[in-house]
Design a protein around this motif. Structure first.
Motif, PDB file in Angstrom:
ATOM      1  N   ARG A 146       0.827  -1.220   0.000  1.00 57.41           N
ATOM      2  CA  ARG A 146       0.000   0.000   0.000  1.00 57.41           C
ATOM      3  C   ARG A 146       0.860   1.268   0.000  1.00 57.41           C
ATOM      4  N   THR A 183     -10.731   1.409   1.256  1.00 59.06           N
ATOM      5  CA  THR A 183      -9.265   1.476   1.125  1.00 59.06           C
ATOM      6  C   THR A 183      -8.865   1.517  -0.354  1.00 59.06           C
ATOM      7  N   ARG A 195      -9.574   4.965  -1.607  1.00 63.31           N
ATOM      8  CA  ARG A 195      -8.614   5.939  -1.077  1.00 63.31           C
ATOM      9  C   ARG A 195      -7.263   5.826  -1.793  1.00 63.31           C
TER      10      ARG A 195
END
Ligand code: GLV
Length: 323
Positions: free
Chosen positions: A158, A183, A186
């Motif tokens: 990530r 997630t 985002r």
């Protein structure tokens, strides 16, 4: 008094509190060899191991007092986790300080191989002048608008995704489970099957743990699926890539290049890699900064004290996961 054995030499700053509270044994500059630790371990309650130090059945069987193995690494493939669990030994690791520096190195390797930084540096040093690299030759590739496929979307994956997005890359990923929608949104990343990821990506970065399921995750079949212009980056663990197959893929032009911080056979990249201009090799330096080294030692220290005194969180390793 509780006895703690540290297998590796390390800046002492991170260990201050541990040394104040417990009887801690450090090695000399070379670290302790396996046989030395095997000899000493029956007396110790806690073992602080390095990522390449084998904590196996033989060692744990001799470790009559051992309650905790605090690994100096986020990875823990050096430890027989099922056996540790069976013996009631807790295992802890150091995820947080490792995340950013490892993602930074992965990005550095992407840019280096793509823009041929190390290769041009070598040419310039060898020839001694700028014409060593002509304006119409030795062209690199840009990264903006290119697709980065990340295999393994944990913390490091990530963190790399964020950096790659900042460079204008599109990011797709494969992981043992899909991230939640929030997630994904985002980060601006898209989940995809492994085969599709290999076929679509201009850059493939491996950020997955090494488990029996991920051994040779990237081998002959994967290389045949990848674009001939693709660049492979591995900052995770060497055995995730079949190094022989990688060399063949590089030689046959099945892929364009590679950036490797880890190698299948530990400390020794296969000799053919050493002569390849389209490959950047680094000696497992994902966390090789002074701050990170000290911070990792602090986390080891906190894991040990938190485990013994229950006064702070411990980063416990959970049992083997399936890929
Ligand atoms: C480094 O390789 C780590 O696992 O932290």
């Amino acid at each position: 008094m509780t006895k703690v054995l540290v297998t590796y030499d390390m800046f002492r700053e991170g260990f201050d509190e541990l040394v104040e509270k417990y009887d801690v044994t450090f090695p000399g500059e070379k670290g302790f060899y396996y046989d030395e630790v095997l000899e000493m371990i029956p007396d110790y309650d806690v073992l602080c191991s390095m990522f390449d130090f084998p904590v196996n059945k033989e060692l744990m069987d001799r470790a009559k007092n051992l309650k905790l193995v605090a690994n100096y690494a986020v990875g823990f493939d050096n430890i027989d986790i099922p056996y540790a669990i069976k013996k009631g030994i807790t295992v802890a690791n150091t995820p947080n300080p490792v995340t950013a520096p490892t993602a930074n190195l992965a990005l550095a390797l992407i840019l280096d191989v793509a823009r041929r930084v190390t290769e041009c540096d070598r040419r310039l040093r060898k020839e001694g002048h700028m014409m060593a690299v002509g304006v119409l030759e030795n062209l690199g590739v840009g990264v903006s608008g290119q697709i980065l496929g990340i295999i393994g979307m944990g913390r490091i994956g990530r963190a790399l995704a964020k950096r790659a997005k900042a460079c204008g890359m599109e990011v797709i990923y494969h992981n043992r489970r899909q991230l939640d929608l929030e997630t994904e949104t985002r980060l601006g990343v898209e989940y995809i099957g492994l085969d599709d990821l290999l076929q679509k990506s201009d850059f493939v970065s491996i950020n997955a743990p090494y488990t029996p399921e991920t051994f040779h995750l990237i081998g002959e079949k994967a290389f045949s699926q990848m674009k001939s212009s693709a660049i492979l980056i591995n900052t995770a663990r060497g055995p995730l890539v079949d190094e022989k197959a990688l060399i063949k893929a590089l030689k046959d032009g099945e892929i364009r290049g590679a950036g490797l911080d880890v190698f299948e056979f530990g400390d020794y990249p296969m000799p053919e890699l050493l002569g390849m201009e389209n490959v950047v090799l680094t000696p497992h330096i994902g966390t090789q900064t002074l701050q990170t080294r000290i911070e990792m030692a602090r986390v080891v220290c906190n894991n040990v004290i938190g485990f013994l005194e229950n006064d702070r969180p411990v980063s416990r390793v959970t049992p083997v996961y399936k890929w």
